[in-house]
Enzyme design. Structure first.
Site, PDB file in Angstrom:
ATOM      1  CD  GLU B  49      20.537 105.070  98.667  1.00 40.94           C
ATOM      2  OE1 GLU B  49      20.260 103.997  98.102  1.00 40.94           O
ATOM      3  OE2 GLU B  49      20.047 105.414  99.742  1.00 40.94           O
ATOM      4  CG  ASP B  60      17.720  95.340  95.274  1.00 41.32           C
ATOM      5  OD1 ASP B  60      17.221  96.350  95.815  1.00 41.32           O
ATOM      6  OD2 ASP B  60      18.937  95.184  95.094  1.00 41.32           O
ATOM      7  CE1 TYR B 174      17.296 102.286 103.524  1.00 44.00           C
ATOM      8  CE2 TYR B 174      19.170 102.861 102.150  1.00 44.00           C
ATOM      9  CZ  TYR B 174      17.860 102.474 102.267  1.00 44.00           C
ATOM     10  OH  TYR B 174      17.101 102.259 101.136  1.00 44.00           O
TER      11      TYR B 174
END
Ligand SMILES: Cc1ncc(COP(=O)(O)O)c(C=O)c1O
Lengths: 400, 256
Positions: B49, B60, B174
């Site tokens: 990735e 994040d 995911y």
């Protein structure tokens, strides 16, 4: 005038091409739950009664619609009325939404609320709501905003909230929202995010608008009582866009000129501003599709405004929709113009406006001048200026 | 370049799990990223990735936020990351997946992005702030040009969400291991197993687990439950400390 062909937002939170839900999947079930609960409570008599009671006895509603005679005479044009949201408990319209959402959070069984704040008004309002209904409260605020709104930081702490500094990015409102979203993503099971304006993922833009619509509903009744007719023009400042939509939405079906005033900062050419319509383009940011100040690669640009509450890179999606429909016009006032209006209102009326609201006053002076004396303008005085006194003194080079 | 689906198929046959490391493109420079891709491949990575830096990475934690800031300071953009992939393609056929926030893609132009990504050999795209419900255009162009769209599920996901996300994902699904942001602490609890079995009930597509997997031991623990393991912040941290990521990749690959 708007022909109501469609109800906005649609079931997925879209105002035409704007709005929607652009957040991590983790938050989607919480947003769905919020949407469901809100839909139910909107129709729930006990909830609405509880809210009305707090509006009347706690927030201090209805707020007056004040005819600013001195200012009107000074400008020499249309009659200027001020919708006195500055007289709300805690000093700004932000409390209308914060009380609604903290009450909602309690009903959803959440034990904690979080919020972002720029000027500190929404942070203070949320901390107040949390203290009132009994919820743990944490407020995120950019380092730069903490400096220029230090009074509000102390107020939030007095109210029992934890104020967490956000030293990343541009260290202002957008970074506080990033951090609040990160917190919410982590603590979503027991935490409600009290978003402070008509922005973010569905259902926030619609829900916050509804909580703020009390401003326009009152103003409409009040002006009809005072003047026996509707106003010719409505003016409000636009950060995320909640005080403006709150005033405007009760008049959308009427043929009335409405002006939203963004932060022109140091001027559009300088690049140091927060005028999303004058300087932005379509983008997706912090939960929704809207106008955005961004570079050619889709990174969000830094913004500047003397008023922390307007210092934000994007704008509520419904505003974009209403702009496209030509229902609302948008303009901007620069820092200097706002500072002049801050002084002007203080001296003519004995009312010191928040720097955010001073942007609306600045535009009002321009517009009123050109209108006949029997015309009527309502300006939303979204907040009081106490929080800005230190900063304005600093700008004037006066040590307090 | 290998298809993501085929990577999983081959691994499944061999009774192995995919190791999918994440690195931030351009941290500390694009040349370094090219070298890191080679090292990770040598260490046994199956898919890589590549993070695209963004001004406001709201999904994040601090480690990847800082990497993003470093890359942005180098002037790295989506355009430059695409050029990097084109360059990497001269030496390597390892599937590369771009992990980017939505606005850079939206600004680039969705169709233009998908077309260019496929042309230069990007295998798939992961967009943490884009849910399938809002991704109609992207999914349409991805089908047309042949790009995998990898959507995310989380411990909070309901059965309704599982169905929607599983249906819209191609390549793999995911699964975000924790209720939180990247780099947070992994918790192995019953929610993970129950959500994963819910996913398996609705889809036969491969599932890779990411977020909070910071060591080979943790990778081994979650690998038992899924088809692949994604390691992001831990690799980014090793890079920022100047440590050997090839050795780390080997250590993970050995135990999954
Ligand atoms: C007094 C005041 N007015 C206006 C604003 C701008 O927000 P909005 O556009 O949502 O009304 C703020 C935001 O902090 C504020 O404190």
């Amino acid at each position: 005038m708007i022909k109501k062909t469609k109800k906005v937002p649609d079931s997925r939170g879209h105002f035409g091409r704007y709005g929607g839900r652009f957040v991590p999947e983790t938050l989607i079930p919480a947003l769905a739950e919020l949407e469901e609960t809100y839909k139910k409570l909107k129709k729930d008599k006990t909830f609405q009664q509880e809210l009305d009671l707090l509006r009347n006895n706690y927030i201090g509603r209805p707020t007056p619609l004040y005819f600013a005679k001195n200012l009107t005479e000074r400008v020499g044009g249309a009659k200027i009325y001020l919708k006195r949201e500055d007289l709300c408990h805690t000093g700004a319209h932000k409390i209308n939404n914060a009380i609604g959402q903290t009450l909602l959070a309690k009903k959803m069984g959440k034990t904690r609320v979080i919020a972002e704040t720029g000027a500190g008004q929404h942070g203070v309002a949320t901390a107040t709501g949390a203290a009132l209904v009994g919820l743990e409260c944490e407020i995120y605020m950019g380092t730069d905003d903490m400096k220029r709104q230090s009074l509000n930081v102390f107020r939030m702490r007095l109210l029992g909230a934890k104020v967490t500094e956000v030293p990343t990015g541009s260290r202002t409102l957008k970074d506080a929202i990033n951090e609040a979203l990160r917190d919410w993503t982590t603590n979503v099971r027991h935490t409600h995010y009290v978003l402070g304006t008509v922005f973010g993922p569905h259902p926030y833009p619609a829900m916050v608008r509804d909580f703020q619509s009390v401003i326009g509903t009152e103003a409409r009744k009040q002006i009809l009582r005072a003047e026996g007719k509707l106003p010719d023009c409505l003016i409000a400042c636009v950060g995320g866009g909640s005080n403006s939509i709150g005033l405007f939405c009760a008049f959308l079906k009427d043929k009335i000129k409405m002006i939203g005033v963004e932060a022109g900062g140091l001027g559009i050419e300088s690049g140091k501003h927060a005028a999303r319509f004058a300087g932005g383009s379509l983008g997706v940011f912090q939960g929704c599709m809207s106008y955005l100040l961004q570079d050619g690669d889709g990174n969000v640009l830094g913004t500047h405004s003397v008023s922390a509450g307007l210092d934000y890179a994007s704008i509520g999606p419904e505003h974009c929709y209403l702009k496209d429909l030509k229902a609302i016009e948008y303009t901007y006032a620069t820092d200097d113009e706002a500072l002049k209006a801050f002084d002007l209102l203080s001296r003519t009326e004995g009312i010191t406006p928040a720097l955010e609201s001073a942007h609306a006053i600045a535009e009002t002076v321009n517009v009123a001048e050109k209108m006949p004396v029997d015309a009527i303008i309502i300006v939303n005085l979204s907040g009081r200026g106490d929080k800005d006194v230190m900063e304005v003194a600093r700008i004037k080079g006066i040590e307090l | 370049m290998k298809k993501i689906a085929n990577v999983f198929k081959q691994l499944r046959k061999a009774g192995k799990k995919a190791f999918i490391p994440y690195i931030m493109a351009g941290d500390p420079s694009l040349d370094d990223t090219k070298r890191f891709v080679a090292e990770l491949e040598q260490g046994g990575a199956d898919i890589i990735e590549l993070g695209v830096p963004f001004s406001d990475p709201l999904a994040d934690g601090p480690t990847i936020q800082r990497a993003s800031e470093r890359a942005l300071a180098q002037g790295v953009t989506l355009r430059k990351v695409l050029a990097l992939v084109e360059d990497i393609r001269n030496d390597s056929r390892i599937p590369l997946v771009l992990m980017t926030y939505y606005n850079p893609v939206f600004k680039y132009g969705i169709e233009a992005f998908v077309r260019e990504a496929v042309r230069i050999g990007v295998s798939g795209v992961i967009i943490p702030d884009l849910i399938p419900d809002e991704a109609g255009d992207l999914i349409g162009y991805a089908k047309k040009y042949g790009l995998d769209t990898i959507f995310l599920l989380a411990p909070t996901s309901t059965e309704k969400r599982v169905k929607i996300v599983a249906r819209s994902s191609t390549g793999f699904i995911y699964y975000v291991s924790i209720t939180g942001i990247t780099g947070a602490k992994l918790q192995l609890d019953s929610t993970m197993e129950s959500t994963l079995s819910l996913i398996k009930k609705h889809s036969r597509k491969p599932v890779a687990i990411g977020f909070g997997i910071s060591s080979p031991e943790k990778a081994a623990a979650v690998a038992r439950l899924a088809d692949g393991v994604i390691v992001g912040s831990a690799v980014v941290k090793l890079i920022s400390e100047g440590k050997d990521i090839r050795a780390f990749a080997r250590a993970v690959k050995e135990v999954i």
